[in-house]
Structures are given as structure tokens and as C-alpha cells.
Design an enzyme around this catalytic site. Structure first.
Site, mmCIF file in Angstrom:
data_model
loop_
_atom_site.group_PDB
_atom_site.id
_atom_site.type_symbol
_atom_site.label_atom_id
_atom_site.label_comp_id
_atom_site.label_asym_id
_atom_site.label_seq_id
_atom_site.Cartn_x
_atom_site.Cartn_y
_atom_site.Cartn_z
ATOM 1 N N ARG A 2 4.730 0.911 -6.657
ATOM 2 C CA ARG A 2 4.656 -0.130 -5.613
ATOM 3 C C ARG A 2 3.595 -1.176 -5.916
ATOM 4 O O ARG A 2 3.501 -2.179 -5.233
ATOM 5 C CB ARG A 2 4.358 0.520 -4.258
ATOM 6 C CG ARG A 2 5.391 1.533 -3.807
ATOM 7 C CD ARG A 2 4.823 2.460 -2.746
ATOM 8 N NE ARG A 2 4.580 1.788 -1.504
ATOM 9 C CZ ARG A 2 5.417 1.807 -0.455
ATOM 10 N NH1 ARG A 2 6.532 2.489 -0.560
ATOM 11 N NH2 ARG A 2 5.153 1.177 0.644
ATOM 12 N N LYS B 72 5.787 -10.155 -17.003
ATOM 13 C CA LYS B 72 5.690 -10.484 -15.575
ATOM 14 C C LYS B 72 4.563 -11.491 -15.344
ATOM 15 O O LYS B 72 4.637 -12.324 -14.474
ATOM 16 C CB LYS B 72 5.434 -9.220 -14.736
ATOM 17 C CG LYS B 72 5.376 -9.468 -13.237
ATOM 18 C CD LYS B 72 6.671 -10.076 -12.711
ATOM 19 C CE LYS B 72 6.588 -10.472 -11.265
ATOM 20 N NZ LYS B 72 7.750 -11.291 -10.848
ATOM 21 N N GLU C 1 16.968 -16.276 -17.617
ATOM 22 C CA GLU C 1 15.964 -15.269 -17.988
ATOM 23 C C GLU C 1 16.479 -13.840 -17.847
ATOM 24 O O GLU C 1 15.915 -12.933 -18.446
ATOM 25 C CB GLU C 1 14.670 -15.458 -17.206
ATOM 26 C CG GLU C 1 14.751 -15.317 -15.712
ATOM 27 C CD GLU C 1 13.370 -15.502 -15.071
ATOM 28 O OE1 GLU C 1 12.356 -15.238 -15.720
ATOM 29 O OE2 GLU C 1 13.327 -15.913 -13.912
ATOM 30 N N TRP D 269 -2.895 -2.241 -1.694
ATOM 31 C CA TRP D 269 -2.498 -3.567 -2.189
ATOM 32 C C TRP D 269 -3.254 -4.532 -1.271
ATOM 33 O O TRP D 269 -2.893 -4.676 -0.101
ATOM 34 C CB TRP D 269 -0.987 -3.709 -2.066
ATOM 35 C CG TRP D 269 -0.474 -5.105 -2.250
ATOM 36 C CD1 TRP D 269 -0.203 -6.022 -1.272
ATOM 37 C CD2 TRP D 269 -0.178 -5.769 -3.480
ATOM 38 N NE1 TRP D 269 0.239 -7.201 -1.815
ATOM 39 C CE2 TRP D 269 0.274 -7.082 -3.163
ATOM 40 C CE3 TRP D 269 -0.234 -5.395 -4.811
ATOM 41 C CZ2 TRP D 269 0.661 -7.988 -4.145
ATOM 42 C CZ3 TRP D 269 0.145 -6.309 -5.780
ATOM 43 C CH2 TRP D 269 0.573 -7.592 -5.446
ATOM 44 N N GLU E 104 15.713 -23.685 -10.254
ATOM 45 C CA GLU E 104 15.360 -22.262 -10.096
ATOM 46 C C GLU E 104 16.589 -21.384 -10.355
ATOM 47 O O GLU E 104 16.493 -20.342 -11.006
ATOM 48 C CB GLU E 104 14.777 -22.015 -8.711
ATOM 49 C CG GLU E 104 14.466 -20.577 -8.361
ATOM 50 C CD GLU E 104 13.485 -19.891 -9.306
ATOM 51 O OE1 GLU E 104 12.845 -20.589 -10.125
ATOM 52 O OE2 GLU E 104 13.395 -18.648 -9.261
ATOM 53 N N HIS F 165 24.002 -39.963 -16.781
ATOM 54 C CA HIS F 165 23.124 -40.546 -17.816
ATOM 55 C C HIS F 165 23.083 -39.656 -19.054
ATOM 56 O O HIS F 165 22.044 -39.500 -19.687
ATOM 57 C CB HIS F 165 21.721 -40.744 -17.228
ATOM 58 C CG HIS F 165 21.726 -41.640 -16.030
ATOM 59 N ND1 HIS F 165 21.853 -42.996 -16.111
ATOM 60 C CD2 HIS F 165 21.705 -41.337 -14.713
ATOM 61 C CE1 HIS F 165 21.875 -43.518 -14.891
ATOM 62 N NE2 HIS F 165 21.781 -42.532 -14.028
ATOM 63 N N CYS G 57 0.844 -1.193 0.000
ATOM 64 C CA CYS G 57 0.000 0.000 0.000
ATOM 65 C C CYS G 57 0.882 1.248 0.000
ATOM 66 O O CYS G 57 2.032 1.217 0.405
ATOM 67 C CB CYS G 57 -0.860 0.024 1.259
ATOM 68 S SG CYS G 57 -1.888 -1.424 1.416
ATOM 69 N N LYS H 223 16.803 -18.469 -13.232
ATOM 70 C CA LYS H 223 17.151 -17.074 -12.926
ATOM 71 C C LYS H 223 18.244 -16.596 -13.872
ATOM 72 O O LYS H 223 18.177 -15.523 -14.453
ATOM 73 C CB LYS H 223 17.652 -16.933 -11.480
ATOM 74 C CG LYS H 223 16.611 -16.876 -10.399
ATOM 75 C CD LYS H 223 15.634 -15.741 -10.451
ATOM 76 C CE LYS H 223 14.378 -15.925 -11.179
ATOM 77 N NZ LYS H 223 13.330 -16.812 -11.049
HETATM 78 C C1 AGP Z 1 9.880 -16.390 -12.997
HETATM 79 O O1 AGP Z 1 11.115 -15.734 -12.794
HETATM 80 C C2 AGP Z 1 9.312 -16.121 -14.370
HETATM 81 N N1 AGP Z 1 9.103 -14.734 -14.526
HETATM 82 C C3 AGP Z 1 8.148 -17.015 -14.737
HETATM 83 O O2 AGP Z 1 8.680 -18.301 -14.867
HETATM 84 C C4 AGP Z 1 6.960 -17.098 -13.755
HETATM 85 O O3 AGP Z 1 7.345 -17.776 -12.597
HETATM 86 C C5 AGP Z 1 5.840 -17.886 -14.446
HETATM 87 O O4 AGP Z 1 5.437 -17.164 -15.581
HETATM 88 C C6 AGP Z 1 4.634 -18.130 -13.532
HETATM 89 O O5 AGP Z 1 4.067 -16.899 -13.157
HETATM 90 P P1 AGP Z 1 3.014 -16.866 -11.943
HETATM 91 O O6 AGP Z 1 3.744 -17.326 -10.729
HETATM 92 O O7 AGP Z 1 2.581 -15.436 -11.860
HETATM 93 O O8 AGP Z 1 1.884 -17.789 -12.288
#
Ligand code: AGP
Length: 612
Positions: A27, A607, A492, A73, A485, A508, A2, A489
Site C-alpha cells: 500500500r 514510477k 506507455e 502514509w 494524456e 497543418h 496507512c 496512457k
Molecule cells: C505518467 O503515467 C508517467 N508515469 C510519467 O509521465 C510521470 O507522470 C512523470 O514521470 C512525472 O512524475 P511525477 O508526477 O512523479 O513528477
């Protein structure tokens, strides 16, 4: 999060407040509102953006040199006009704006209802507003005193600004666990969640500390007390940062800011859900569906991207702790592969944005087969949150950086709480072991803080490998999803190809890739299968792979074999993902920055993927 803006002085308040809200738009929010006091105390609020609020008030008479404004928010209650701030008290003599979570709002609301108060919204904020009114009436005290007494009765986090029709020359501001800054002008005062709405008017600011309450009176000196009634001398500072830096909290990018927010976002994901002394885990949002979980013969987890990696940690947690079979599905595959779904299935849908099309479609498919759907979302009132039968919000606050960081650790935190609660219900974990894990879980935010301090070594590694073309990330057990993960990171935001793999799977096939040009990140904090991880590392070393290892402080074996080592604090295996992920987030960040990539908005990415 918020946004709060307030003004009292000689100028017209409305333009200052609206511009201030626009400064706070970064924000993230879902509704906006303003209260102005002239002869009347008028509240205007609407769902949507600040522009919608401007449209909403364009016919109104907006005079007044004192006012409060807010972007919400949502944490409690849907994003809509009724739940938007400011909130009136029942008499409409008081208006209040709030950032934070009042944990004991339900019990306070019940007491107030028993004393005849009626509520318009489902927010914790309205409860606080009426509590202040109730105290002011019963104690026949000043507004300042009523606010101070009320804040001694609430638990949780708050940053509030209150004004009253009966005292048009005063604002009351207070904070605990949520920032609030007061700007001191020539003959006026500004209040905001951060300095961005203030810096255009004055550089003289006072940052309130936790449990401090300020009386901001027109043409008078600022008065500050603790909520325990001790006088405090205002400490006036000079703002040094520029506006752009302020929006990112002084960090260069939103992603780095969000990486460093993780001690607090993990605390917020646990807030009100873990009582260590009582040995309790309570997830209010799914309490009515615990029986469904108890009767389930399996859990299906559907998600995408980073959320899918969180789901994979969830599989290890639920099976290890609660002995319940789990299947983790890419939502995009699940929705089309004609899966077998039973009515007794419990589906957990994980999504930061709550708007991912594939995850939403997977939910609808499972729902059509009669399964129970629980959600783990970060955006209150999002499509996925509304499509599920129940759920637990992650409360990580808005995640602006496209690459998910704090949302991932918040999702893992909620999954850990769910698995512990289910294990307790199913009796698959003894009480003393349960208490041990709760005590350790409560210490995780501090251990994340310690982990975040490791920067020099991360930057040295980033410098060394920023120009390579491939990376491998390897992990076993709970650390396998962390390897995935970490690879995502890096991919991307730096555009370097990186692959996550179960460490033992190397032999394998992928081991053919290993040579002196291949950096291999080993997430090697395992306990139970530590010697297996050592042999995997030796396999890579024998082929001249360059080894970067994430290890537990005090490790000896891996340190002897690895070329680069990052140490993280010791913790229980089940909490290792919450710590081991942090250096991988930072490694990806620093490599991307060194490569001149757009860290917050990487190429080709959105996003929230709201299309198939
Ligand atoms: C994560 O770094 C990515 N931006 C992407 O994989 C994201 O996690 C995926 O699109 C899922 O999004 P969500 O969690 O909003 O459903």
C-alpha cells in the site's frame, strides 16, 4: 494509504503483527510502528520500512498477546518517528493507530491544549488519542464509551484501533470512510485495513460499516454498535479471494484498482477544502501565500509527463477563471533554457512522486531567482514538497501503477480549487457563477462513478483496435490536455504509438496520416466550440479515418459522424477533464491487457524518474 493490523487472543502478538504489516507494504508507506501490552503498554516506532522497525525492536522484550501495529502514509506532518503511529495519550495509558484524515483536528487540539494537554507530534491522530483520554477521565466512562463519544466530535475519515493499559483484554475498533475488517479466529481476533494480514489465520471476517465501533474482548463474542449507540449484529462473511487478489482489492492490476479509486481520491483531494453552502474554497497549505498569488503577474507551471498534462489543464483554468497569464513548462526544458524569471512570478510545481529530478531542478532555478514556489504533490514530505515555499497535497493515496491515473485527476482537482480560489480573490468571477461551479464540483465524484460504469463499449473498442500501430488523440480547449494524456496512457502501457494533438492543428500537417487504418480518438465534449469540433471530425471522416468519440450524454451530432461513441455525464466545461480522462484510461488499460503487456510495470518505465 496507512496500514492497520491488530491482534488479541492466546498467541504472542508480535510475530502476527509484524507479518501483517509486511502483507500491507504494497500500500505504500513511510514509517511503521507497533504497541504491545503485557504488564506495560510499550510503543515502538520508526521512520522507514517494516524491516527498520524489526531492527529497531530487536533488543526489546516483545511479549504480549494483545497489540496494534501500523504503517503510515503521511497526510499531516512529516514522515518521521515522532509522527509515526501508534500514538500514546498524554498519560501513556492509551495507544491508538489511525488511517484517514480528521478534518477538525486543529480546533480539537486547541481545546485540549487549553485543558493542559501537550502534543509530541503534528498529527491529527495524536489529537484523537488525547480527546479519548480526556473524555474517559472527565466522564469516568469505559474506553469503549470514551471512543464512541469522541468519534461523535470528529469530522473526516477514520479507521482506528485503540487499546488501554487499564483494560488488557479489549481492543476497540471503529471506522468511517476508511476500511476496517475484523477476523474471527478460533480463540482470537484480528483487525486490519484489508483482509491480506488476516487470510492466513481465518476466513471468517466482519467488515465494519461506516460509523460502527466494535468492542473486541478476549474470549467474548464480538460486540458492535453505531457511534450513535445502536446495537448492530455482526455479519460474518467467508473470505473467497486469494492473497494476490486481495492486495489489488480484487482487481487484476493496481492500475485498474487506482482507476476505480478515483471517485474517492477526488473526494479526498477536495476533503476539507470546499464548503458549498458557505461558497468557500480553502487551501490551508497555501493560505499564507494567497497575497503572493494576488500580486503575481503570471504563473509558471513546471512538471513532467502526466503532471505536465495536469499543468496544461491548469493553464486553461487559471486564465479562463482568474484571468492570470500562465506558462506551462516541461521542467527538463525550463531548467536549461535560461528562462526569464521574475521575483513576482509564482511557480507551481506538480509531481505525484515528489522526487522527479527535472522538476526539483526547475524549482531550485526559480527559487534562486526569487520566485515563490507552490507545490502540488501526492507524497507528503517528499523532496519536492520540502523544496517548495508552500503547497497543497493531492491526498490521492499511494499510486502503485507506474502509469499515473488517480494522481492526474487529483492534481487537476487541486488546480481547479486553486483557480476558483484565485478567481474569487481577484473578483474575476461573480458570486452566483462561483456557487454554481462549487455545486457542480461537489457532484464530480458521483459523475466519475457513473463514467466508470461505461465498460462494455470501451472493451469493444479495445478489442477492435488492439493490434493497430498508430493512434491519434484530438481535443480542443480544456480537452486538448486530455487528448495528450490519453495518448500517453496508451503509449506507455500498450507500446502502441499514439499522438495527442489540438484538433484544429490536424490540417497543418498531421492530417496526411489519416486513412482507413488510423483510429482517431476525439475528446468531443466541448460546448463553446462544439461546431468547430464537428468540422474537425468531418475533416477526418472525409479521409476515412476511424472515429472514436468521447461525447456528453445525449449528444446527437458527433454520434451521427463517429464510428464508436463513449458517452460521459454532462458537466461544466472546466470539469470536463476530470470525466473525459476516465474512458481514455480504461481504453489504454484494456488494450494493454489484450496485448499481454505488463500493465503495472511497463517496460523501460520507472514510477519516479529521479535521474535526469
Ligand atoms: C505518467 O503515467 C508517467 N508515469 C510519467 O509521465 C510521470 O507522470 C512523470 O514521470 C512525472 O512524475 P511525477 O508526477 O512523479 O513528477
Amino acid at each position: 494509504m496507512c496500514g492497520i493490523v491488530a491482534y488479541i487472543g492466546q498467541k504472542e502478538a508480535y510475530p502476527i503483527l509484524i507479518d501483517g504489516l509486511k502483507r500491507l507494504e504494497y500500500r505504500g508507506y513511510d514509517s511503521a510502528g507497533i504497541a504491545l501490552l503485557n504488564s506495560e503498554l510499550a510503543v515502538y516506532k520508526t521512520k522507514g520500512k517494516v524491516a527498520d522497525l524489526e531492527e529497531h525492536v530487536k533488543e526489546a522484550r516483545l511479549s504480549g498477546t494483545i497489540g496494534i501495529a501500523h504503517t503510515r502514509w503521511a497526510t499531516h506532518g512529516e514522515p518521521n518517528q515522532v509522527n509515526a503511529h501508534p500514538h500514546y495519550s498524554q498519560s501513556k495509558e492509551i495507544a491508538l493507530i489511525h488511517n484517514g484524515i480528521i478534518e477538525n483536528y486543529a480546533s480539537l487540539k486547541k481545546e485540549l491544549q487549553n485543558r493542559g494537554y501537550e502534543f509530541q507530534s503534528s498529527t491529527d491522530t495524536e489529537v484523537l488519542t488525547n480527546l479519548i483520554e480526556d473524555i474517559r477521565k472527565n466522564e469516568e466512562c469505559t474506553l469503549f464509551e470514551a471512543v464512541r463519544i469522541a468519534l461523535n466530535q470528529v469530522t473526516g475519515a477514520y479507521a482506528i484501533v485503540v487499546l488501554s493499559k487499564n483494560d488488557p483484554d479489549a481492543l476497540i475498533a471503529a471506522r468511517k470512510g476508511s476500511p476496517l475488517v475484523i477476523g474471527i479466529g478460533k480463540d482470537d481476533y484480528f483487525v486490519a485495513s484489508d483482509a491480506t494480514p488476516i487470510i492466513g489465520y481465518t476466513k471468517n471476517v466482519v467488515y465494519l460499516d461506516d460509523e460502527e465501533i466494535a468492542l473486541i474482548r478476549r474470549n467474548k463474542d464480538l460486540k458492535i454498535k453505531t457511534i450513535r449507540n445502536q446495537e448492530k449484529t455482526p455479519y460474518i462473511q467467508k473470505l473467497e479471494m486469494n492473497l494476490n487478489a486481495l492486495e489489488k482489492g480484487g482487481f487484476e492490476h493496481f492500475m485498474l484498482k487506482e482507476i476505480y479509486e478515483q471517485p474517492n481520491s477526488i473526494r479526498d483531494s477536495m476533503r476539507g477544502r470546499i464548503q458549498v453552502e458557505q461558497g468557500l474554497v480553502t487551501l490551508g497549505g497555501i493560505v499564507d501565500f494567497e497575497q503572493k498569488l494576488l500580486n503575481a503577474n503570471r504563473i509558471l507551471i513546471v512538471a513532467c509527463g502526466t503532471s505536465w498534462h495536469a499543468g496544461l489543464v491548469g493553464e486553461y483554468l487559471f486564465e479562463d477563471l482568474a484571468r492570470l497569464p500562465v506558462e506551462v513548462e516541461y521542467a527538463s526544458e525550463f531548467r536549461y533554457r535560461n528562462p526569464v524569471i521574475y521575483e513576482r512570478d509564482v511557480v507551481i510545481a506538480i509531481s505525484q512522486s515528489g522526487e522527479t529530478a527535472d522538476t526539483l531542478a526547475a524549482i531550485e532555478l526559480a527559487k534562486s531567482k526569487g520566485a515563490t514556489i507552490l507545490g502540488i504533490c501526492n507524497v507528503v514530505g517528499s523532496s519536492i514538497a520540502r523544496a517548495t515555499h508552500a503547497g497543497s497535497y493531492t491526498h490521492a493515496g499511494p499510486e502503485i501503477g507506474v502509469a499515473s491515473t488517480k494522481a492526474f485527476t487529483a492534481q487537476v482537482t487541486v488546480l481547479t480549487l486553486m483557480a476558483l480560489r484565485l478567481a474569487q480573490m481577484r473578483g474575476t468571477i461573480g458570486r452566483s457563477r462561483f456557487m454554481e461551479l462549487l455545486i457542480e464540483m461537489n457532484m464530480i465524484p458521483e459523475k466519475v462513478e457513473q463514467t466508470l460504469k461505461v465498460s462494455r463499449k470501451v472493451i469493444e473498442i479495445a478489442e477492435k483496435f488492439k493490434d493497430v500501430r498508430n493512434f491519434l488523440y484530438l481535443g480542443r480547449g480544456y480537452l486538448f490536455p486530455v487528448a495528450l494524456e490519453g495518448a500517453l496512457k496508451l503509449k506507455e502501457i500498450s507500446y502502441i504509438h499514439a499522438e495527442g494533438y489540438p484538433a484544429a492543428e490536424m490540417k497543418h500537417g498531421p492530417i496526411a496520416l489519416i486513412d482507413a487504418n488510423m483510429p482517431v480518438v476525439f475528446v468531443a465534449t466541448n460546448k463553446g466550440i462544439y461546431d468547430k469540433v464537428i468540422s474537425n471530425i468531418q475533416e477526418v471522416k472525409a479521409r476515412k479515418g476511424q472515429i472514436i468519440a468521447i461525447v456528453t450524454e445525449g449528444d446527437v451530432e458527433v454520434k451521427r459522424l463517429a464510428d464508436y461513441v463513449i458517452e460521459i455525464p454532462e458537466t461544466e466545461e472546466i470539469f470536463a477533464p476530470l470525466l473525459a480522462t476516465i474512458p481514455l484510461q480504461k481504453l489504454a488499460y484494456h488494450i494493454a491487457v489484450m496485448r499481454g503487456c505488463n500493465v503495472d510495470q511497463p517496460r523501460n518505465l520507472a514510477k519516479s524518474v529521479t535521474v535526469e
